[in-house]
Design a protein around this motif. Structure first.
Motif, mmCIF file in Angstrom:
data_model
loop_
_atom_site.group_PDB
_atom_site.id
_atom_site.type_symbol
_atom_site.label_atom_id
_atom_site.label_comp_id
_atom_site.label_asym_id
_atom_site.label_seq_id
_atom_site.Cartn_x
_atom_site.Cartn_y
_atom_site.Cartn_z
ATOM 1 N N ILE A 94 16.119 -27.786 -10.512
ATOM 2 C CA ILE A 94 17.294 -28.645 -10.302
ATOM 3 C C ILE A 94 17.669 -28.661 -8.821
ATOM 4 N N ILE A 95 17.675 -27.488 -8.193
ATOM 5 C CA ILE A 95 17.986 -27.405 -6.757
ATOM 6 C C ILE A 95 16.935 -28.169 -5.957
ATOM 7 N N ASP A 97 15.001 -30.611 -6.926
ATOM 8 C CA ASP A 97 15.149 -32.045 -7.171
ATOM 9 C C ASP A 97 16.294 -32.629 -6.342
ATOM 10 N N SER A 98 17.410 -31.907 -6.272
ATOM 11 C CA SER A 98 18.560 -32.396 -5.506
ATOM 12 C C SER A 98 18.287 -32.415 -4.005
ATOM 13 N N LEU A 99 17.335 -31.593 -3.556
ATOM 14 C CA LEU A 99 16.977 -31.550 -2.137
ATOM 15 C C LEU A 99 15.785 -32.442 -1.805
ATOM 16 N N LYS A 103 8.892 -30.015 -7.019
ATOM 17 C CA LYS A 103 9.395 -28.992 -7.936
ATOM 18 C C LYS A 103 8.350 -28.430 -8.888
ATOM 19 N N ILE A 126 24.833 -23.823 -0.638
ATOM 20 C CA ILE A 126 24.315 -23.987 -2.001
ATOM 21 C C ILE A 126 24.571 -22.726 -2.820
#
Length: 186
Positions: A94-95, A97-99, A103, A126
């Motif tokens: 998730i981290i 993907d957000s960056l 992944k 974060i």
């Protein structure tokens, strides 16, 4: 280990075990230190261990005991990369993907990609709510010497007391390994 259990199952019960001496305060402290340090080989919070476990270790004030380990440099604050490593793979994805970071792959690779993709300040933002601790070099050295004490709790079902284990740890000035000590105590 099976040899020890087999011996115990086939040997007569020794009533001497019931009356074995109580461990000294320093023995209890060393045992508690080894057991607690073994919990910090991976990043974790400083929330206390279970009350049952603390009572087995005879730790009456977790915060004082923990702060002594921190002050004496047996444990330290975990850095950003160590905190990231404590996350579950699904959370790391998730981290990532957000960056906008790839992944896929192993957890260690994902941690490294996330760590390299943002500045230290961004990573701190974060992870701002995460305060974790990890064993320090002094603690690792302590566990190398006292790894047998850290192994004692999971084998408590064999009925060996701490003082009995400690009394059988050394033979002619040489430290035995955990299993030799257990066998000798039995």
């Amino acid at each position: 280990m099976r040899t020890i259990k087999k011996y115990w199952e086939t040997s007569d019960y020794n009533s001497q075990l019931i009356n074995y001496r109580h461990p000294t305060l320093s023995e209890l402290k060393e045992y508690a230190k080894a057991d607690v340090l073994s919990c910090f080989t991976k990043s974790r919070t400083n929330e206390k261990l279970s009350d049952f476990r603390l009572s087995q270790l005879e730790i009456t004030n977790w915060h004082i005991f923990f702060n002594e380990l921190l002050h004496d440099k047996y444990i330290r604050y975990a850095n950003s990369k160590e905190i990231l490593s404590s996350y579950l793979l699904k959370d790391l994805k998730i981290i990532a993907d957000s960056l906008g970071v790839k992944k896929s792959g192993r957890k260690a690779d994902l941690v490294q990609r996330i760590y390299e993709s943002v500045s230290e300040n961004e990573l701190d933002d974060i992870l701002s709510d995460e305060i974790l601790f990890i064993i320090d070099e002094k603690g690792k050295d302590y566990l190398k010497i006292n790894n047998d004490l850290a192994m004692l709790r999971p084998h408590a079902s064999l009925g060996i007391s701490l003082s009995e284990f400690i009394d059988n740890r050394f033979i002619q000035g040489r430290k035995r390994n955990f299993y030799d000590t257990m066998f000798q105590a039995l």
